[in-house]
Scaffold this motif. Structure first.
Motif, PDB file in Angstrom:
ATOM      1  N   ASP A 263       0.856  -1.173   0.000  1.00 37.12           N
ATOM      2  CA  ASP A 263       0.000   0.000   0.000  1.00 37.12           C
ATOM      3  C   ASP A 263       0.899   1.232   0.000  1.00 37.12           C
ATOM      4  O   ASP A 263       1.255   1.735   1.061  1.00 37.12           O
ATOM      5  N   PRO A 264       1.326   1.717  -1.192  1.00 40.53           N
ATOM      6  CA  PRO A 264       2.234   2.863  -1.215  1.00 40.53           C
ATOM      7  C   PRO A 264       1.520   4.165  -0.861  1.00 40.53           C
ATOM      8  O   PRO A 264       0.404   4.414  -1.301  1.00 40.53           O
ATOM      9  N   LYS A 265       2.168   4.977  -0.056  1.00 40.41           N
ATOM     10  CA  LYS A 265       1.629   6.286   0.305  1.00 40.41           C
ATOM     11  C   LYS A 265       2.719   7.310   0.048  1.00 40.41           C
ATOM     12  O   LYS A 265       3.900   6.999   0.084  1.00 40.41           O
ATOM     13  N   ARG A 266       2.303   8.522  -0.205  1.00 38.79           N
ATOM     14  CA  ARG A 266       3.256   9.596  -0.472  1.00 38.79           C
ATOM     15  C   ARG A 266       3.422  10.465   0.767  1.00 38.79           C
ATOM     16  O   ARG A 266       2.440  10.874   1.366  1.00 38.79           O
ATOM     17  N   LYS A 267       4.669  10.737   1.153  1.00 36.44           N
ATOM     18  CA  LYS A 267       4.966  11.686   2.220  1.00 36.44           C
ATOM     19  C   LYS A 267       5.324  12.991   1.521  1.00 36.44           C
ATOM     20  O   LYS A 267       6.219  13.033   0.701  1.00 36.44           O
ATOM     21  N   MET A 268       4.587  14.043   1.831  1.00 36.31           N
ATOM     22  CA  MET A 268       4.760  15.318   1.141  1.00 36.31           C
ATOM     23  C   MET A 268       5.595  16.299   1.959  1.00 36.31           C
ATOM     24  O   MET A 268       5.591  16.275   3.178  1.00 36.31           O
ATOM     25  N   LYS A 269       6.301  17.166   1.246  1.00 36.74           N
ATOM     26  CA  LYS A 269       7.008  18.270   1.879  1.00 36.74           C
ATOM     27  C   LYS A 269       6.000  19.386   2.136  1.00 36.74           C
ATOM     28  O   LYS A 269       4.869  19.339   1.656  1.00 36.74           O
ATOM     29  N   VAL A 270       6.423  20.409   2.843  1.00 37.85           N
ATOM     30  CA  VAL A 270       5.549  21.539   3.144  1.00 37.85           C
ATOM     31  C   VAL A 270       5.093  22.235   1.870  1.00 37.85           C
ATOM     32  O   VAL A 270       3.959  22.692   1.766  1.00 37.85           O
ATOM     33  N   ASP A 271       5.954  22.290   0.858  1.00 38.39           N
ATOM     34  CA  ASP A 271       5.627  22.979  -0.397  1.00 38.39           C
ATOM     35  C   ASP A 271       4.761  22.124  -1.334  1.00 38.39           C
ATOM     36  O   ASP A 271       4.426  22.549  -2.433  1.00 38.39           O
ATOM     37  N   GLY A 272       4.407  20.912  -0.927  1.00 36.84           N
ATOM     38  CA  GLY A 272       3.523  20.069  -1.731  1.00 36.84           C
ATOM     39  C   GLY A 272       4.235  19.068  -2.622  1.00 36.84           C
ATOM     40  O   GLY A 272       3.589  18.244  -3.258  1.00 36.84           O
ATOM     41  N   LEU A 273       5.556  19.119  -2.707  1.00 31.38           N
ATOM     42  CA  LEU A 273       6.313  18.154  -3.497  1.00 31.38           C
ATOM     43  C   LEU A 273       6.440  16.834  -2.732  1.00 31.38           C
ATOM     44  O   LEU A 273       6.396  16.800  -1.508  1.00 31.38           O
ATOM     45  N   ILE A 274       6.619  15.757  -3.484  1.00 31.64           N
ATOM     46  CA  ILE A 274       6.754  14.450  -2.858  1.00 31.64           C
ATOM     47  C   ILE A 274       8.123  14.334  -2.202  1.00 31.64           C
ATOM     48  O   ILE A 274       9.154  14.513  -2.850  1.00 31.64           O
ATOM     49  N   ASN A 275       8.148  14.059  -0.898  1.00 30.45           N
ATOM     50  CA  ASN A 275       9.395  13.887  -0.154  1.00 30.45           C
ATOM     51  C   ASN A 275       9.915  12.461  -0.325  1.00 30.45           C
ATOM     52  O   ASN A 275      11.066  12.248  -0.661  1.00 30.45           O
ATOM     53  N   ASN A 276       9.062  11.469  -0.083  1.00 34.46           N
ATOM     54  CA  ASN A 276       9.408  10.070  -0.296  1.00 34.46           C
ATOM     55  C   ASN A 276       8.133   9.232  -0.286  1.00 34.46           C
ATOM     56  O   ASN A 276       7.051   9.740  -0.037  1.00 34.46           O
ATOM     57  N   TYR A 277       8.298   7.973  -0.585  1.00 31.57           N
ATOM     58  CA  TYR A 277       7.179   7.048  -0.579  1.00 31.57           C
ATOM     59  C   TYR A 277       7.281   6.147   0.640  1.00 31.57           C
ATOM     60  O   TYR A 277       8.375   5.829   1.100  1.00 31.57           O
ATOM     61  N   LYS A 278       6.126   5.756   1.144  1.00 28.36           N
ATOM     62  CA  LYS A 278       6.077   4.883   2.309  1.00 28.36           C
ATOM     63  C   LYS A 278       5.178   3.713   1.937  1.00 28.36           C
ATOM     64  O   LYS A 278       4.116   3.900   1.360  1.00 28.36           O
ATOM     65  N   ALA A 279       5.601   2.492   2.237  1.00 30.77           N
ATOM     66  CA  ALA A 279       4.813   1.312   1.887  1.00 30.77           C
ATOM     67  C   ALA A 279       4.640   0.415   3.104  1.00 30.77           C
ATOM     68  O   ALA A 279       5.499   0.363   3.981  1.00 30.77           O
ATOM     69  N   ILE A 280       3.528  -0.277   3.151  1.00 32.94           N
ATOM     70  CA  ILE A 280       3.234  -1.216   4.222  1.00 32.94           C
ATOM     71  C   ILE A 280       3.102  -2.600   3.614  1.00 32.94           C
ATOM     72  O   ILE A 280       2.328  -2.807   2.688  1.00 32.94           O
ATOM     73  N   LEU A 281       3.890  -3.529   4.108  1.00 30.41           N
ATOM     74  CA  LEU A 281       3.826  -4.903   3.635  1.00 30.41           C
ATOM     75  C   LEU A 281       2.836  -5.667   4.497  1.00 30.41           C
ATOM     76  O   LEU A 281       2.999  -5.756   5.701  1.00 30.41           O
ATOM     77  N   VAL A 282       1.785  -6.189   3.878  1.00 31.48           N
ATOM     78  CA  VAL A 282       0.731  -6.911   4.587  1.00 31.48           C
ATOM     79  C   VAL A 282       0.637  -8.312   4.007  1.00 31.48           C
ATOM     80  O   VAL A 282       0.629  -8.491   2.794  1.00 31.48           O
ATOM     81  N   ILE A 283       0.567  -9.308   4.879  1.00 34.71           N
ATOM     82  CA  ILE A 283       0.438 -10.693   4.450  1.00 34.71           C
ATOM     83  C   ILE A 283      -0.992 -10.952   3.991  1.00 34.71           C
ATOM     84  O   ILE A 283      -1.937 -10.463   4.581  1.00 34.71           O
ATOM     85  N   GLN A 284      -1.153 -11.741   2.946  1.00 31.11           N
ATOM     86  CA  GLN A 284      -2.490 -12.115   2.478  1.00 31.11           C
ATOM     87  C   GLN A 284      -2.984 -13.296   3.307  1.00 31.11           C
ATOM     88  O   GLN A 284      -2.952 -14.444   2.879  1.00 31.11           O
TER      89      GLN A 284
END
Length: 132
Positions: free
Chosen positions: A2-23
């Motif tokens: 489940d990729p999520k975007r971490k944003m900077k204050v100015d609205g640009l993408i700082n980095n991506y964050k992902a959660i690994l979940v078992i099926q």
């Protein structure tokens, strides 16, 4: 994943964050796990704790640990496929061996609770025989 975007204050993408979940829905009872587990306190225990807090003028706080299941140690070997979008080129058929339990794993709650019990008991606490 489940990729999520971490944003900077100015609205640009700082980095991506992902959660690994078992099926977990693919796990088979008796093969992958033998029982499910959900620790629940009795209502009488909750009432007792609230009464003791009121008598002794204590503050009650609730805490949620989002990564609690990562602290559970696995007692057997569990392998997972490479997550979609993170497959290593040339090694598409390789799998990962889990070292820690992950969210979605049927035995994750039990493994975490066992680790919690071990740590708490090793620090001088004792089990409540009326409501373990």
């Amino acid at each position: 994943m489940d990729p999520k975007r971490k944003m900077k204050v100015d609205g640009l993408i700082n980095n991506y964050k992902a959660i690994l979940v078992i099926q977990g829905f693919r796990q088979k009872e008796g093969t992958d796990f033998f029982d499910t587990y959900a620790p629940i306190a009795r209502i009488s225990t909750i009432r007792l704790m609230l009464a003791l807090a009121a008598i002794h003028n204590l503050v009650i706080r609730q805490m949620d640990v989002k990564t609690a299941f990562l602290n559970g140690d696995l007692d057997d070997k569990i392998y997972i496929k490479q997550p979609e979008g993170f497959v290593m080129p040339g090694n598409e058929h390789n799998v990962y061996k889990l070292k820690k339990s992950l969210y979605g794993l049927k035995k994750a709650p039990k493994q975490w609770h066992q680790k919690f019990d071990d740590v708490v008991l090793s620090n001088g606490f004792a089990l409540n025989q009326a409501d373990k």
